[in-house]
Design a protein around this motif. Sequence first.
Motif, PDB file in Angstrom:
ATOM      1  N   PHE A  83     -42.984  15.286  47.100  1.00  0.00           N
ATOM      2  CA  PHE A  83     -42.742  14.600  48.369  1.00  0.00           C
ATOM      3  C   PHE A  83     -43.367  15.322  49.554  1.00  0.00           C
ATOM      4  O   PHE A  83     -43.446  16.556  49.579  1.00  0.00           O
ATOM      5  N   GLY A  84     -43.735  14.524  50.555  1.00  0.00           N
ATOM      6  CA  GLY A  84     -44.021  15.091  51.849  1.00  0.00           C
ATOM      7  C   GLY A  84     -42.715  15.437  52.534  1.00  0.00           C
ATOM      8  O   GLY A  84     -41.625  15.166  52.018  1.00  0.00           O
ATOM      9  N   LYS A  85     -42.802  16.026  53.718  1.00  0.00           N
ATOM     10  CA  LYS A  85     -41.606  16.502  54.405  1.00  0.00           C
ATOM     11  C   LYS A  85     -40.833  15.396  55.122  1.00  0.00           C
ATOM     12  O   LYS A  85     -39.746  15.635  55.637  1.00  0.00           O
ATOM     13  N   ALA A 121     -42.587  14.569  37.812  1.00  0.00           N
ATOM     14  CA  ALA A 121     -41.821  15.015  38.980  1.00  0.00           C
ATOM     15  C   ALA A 121     -42.521  14.542  40.238  1.00  0.00           C
ATOM     16  O   ALA A 121     -43.700  14.840  40.473  1.00  0.00           O
ATOM     17  N   LEU A 122     -41.790  13.795  41.055  1.00  0.00           N
ATOM     18  CA  LEU A 122     -42.344  13.361  42.324  1.00  0.00           C
ATOM     19  C   LEU A 122     -42.541  14.557  43.246  1.00  0.00           C
ATOM     20  O   LEU A 122     -41.689  15.433  43.340  1.00  0.00           O
ATOM     21  N   TYR A 131     -33.149  16.211  41.910  1.00  0.00           N
ATOM     22  CA  TYR A 131     -33.892  16.766  43.033  1.00  0.00           C
ATOM     23  C   TYR A 131     -32.884  17.347  44.028  1.00  0.00           C
ATOM     24  O   TYR A 131     -31.696  17.014  44.002  1.00  0.00           O
ATOM     25  N   LEU A 150     -37.663  17.870  50.021  1.00  0.00           N
ATOM     26  CA  LEU A 150     -37.236  17.338  48.722  1.00  0.00           C
ATOM     27  C   LEU A 150     -37.950  18.087  47.614  1.00  0.00           C
ATOM     28  O   LEU A 150     -39.180  18.101  47.549  1.00  0.00           O
ATOM     29  N   GLN A 152     -32.434  18.072  48.269  1.00  0.00           N
ATOM     30  CA  GLN A 152     -32.964  17.803  49.604  1.00  0.00           C
ATOM     31  C   GLN A 152     -32.275  18.743  50.584  1.00  0.00           C
ATOM     32  O   GLN A 152     -31.073  18.642  50.822  1.00  0.00           O
ATOM     33  N   GLY A 196     -34.587  23.127  54.998  1.00  0.00           N
ATOM     34  CA  GLY A 196     -35.692  24.068  55.004  1.00  0.00           C
ATOM     35  C   GLY A 196     -36.781  23.753  53.997  1.00  0.00           C
ATOM     36  O   GLY A 196     -37.948  24.003  54.244  1.00  0.00           O
ATOM     37  N   GLN A 197     -36.400  23.182  52.877  1.00  0.00           N
ATOM     38  CA  GLN A 197     -37.345  22.993  51.768  1.00  0.00           C
ATOM     39  C   GLN A 197     -37.757  21.546  51.548  1.00  0.00           C
ATOM     40  O   GLN A 197     -38.596  21.266  50.707  1.00  0.00           O
ATOM     41  N   PHE A 254     -40.717   8.863  53.522  1.00  0.00           N
ATOM     42  CA  PHE A 254     -41.284   9.927  52.700  1.00  0.00           C
ATOM     43  C   PHE A 254     -42.451   9.384  51.885  1.00  0.00           C
ATOM     44  O   PHE A 254     -42.310   8.385  51.169  1.00  0.00           O
ATOM     45  N   PHE A 310     -38.079  19.062  43.320  1.00  0.00           N
ATOM     46  CA  PHE A 310     -37.713  18.735  41.939  1.00  0.00           C
ATOM     47  C   PHE A 310     -36.943  19.883  41.318  1.00  0.00           C
ATOM     48  O   PHE A 310     -37.289  21.054  41.516  1.00  0.00           O
TER      49      PHE A 310
END
Lengths: 112, 115
Positions: free
Chosen positions: A102-104, A99-100, B35, B43, B37, B40-41, A89, B45
């Motif tokens: 993230f990519g998918k 707040a980080l 967070y 990761l 995980q 569909g979405q 990631f 916050f």
Amino acid sequence: GDSVTQMEGPVTLSEEAFLTINCTYTATGYPSLFWYVQYPGEGLQLLLKATKADDKGSNKGFEATYRKETTSFHLEKGSVQVSDSAVYFCALLPNSGYALNFGKGTSLLVTP
Amino acid sequence: GAGVSQSPSNKVTEKGKDVELRCDPISGHTALYWYRQSLGQGLEFLIYFQGNSAPDKSGLPSDRFSAERTGGSVSTLTIQRTQQEDSAVYLCASSLTSGGWETQYFGPGTRLLVL
């Protein structure tokens, strides 16, 4: 708003092959950039980071350079091992945020 | 030293029930994050605590979600009247402070399944 775009996976490589996982970002100012790795059945672990332009983060043979001009933070490794199989990631932390983003994630499978 | 710990590691519940997820941050870390995980979405916050300041709840998806942090250490994320779309892995992270250069260290997560 801020965002991170990673190359789609899965990526399948043979052991000892060269790895590149592309990551580009959109952000205002100068965010910090991170690569996190998630091994099967485990939590997220920080792999490397860079906090300013032209910084190079490195760890466990992986490297990524913070390129402001191309808004990129591509992950590279010269010779992958089976044990590198994981989901990677890319993430950014805004300069004034916490707040980080993230990519998918990119799934990597290394075969013997 | 000890990392971030979370409990339970897995939770299966029925739709409509309430659940509580616990996070123990790294000792001395003043900042704590939740967070989620999901397939569909990705990761995303949820909420952030820094010391004794009011938390940033801007990422909470609905008012069924709430969180508290007692004594500046342990945090509990509560989901009321769970729905199937709440099924996800809930990750907690902590950092020494909340500066942009700080590394967030993640726990192993709680895998929640709502039937």
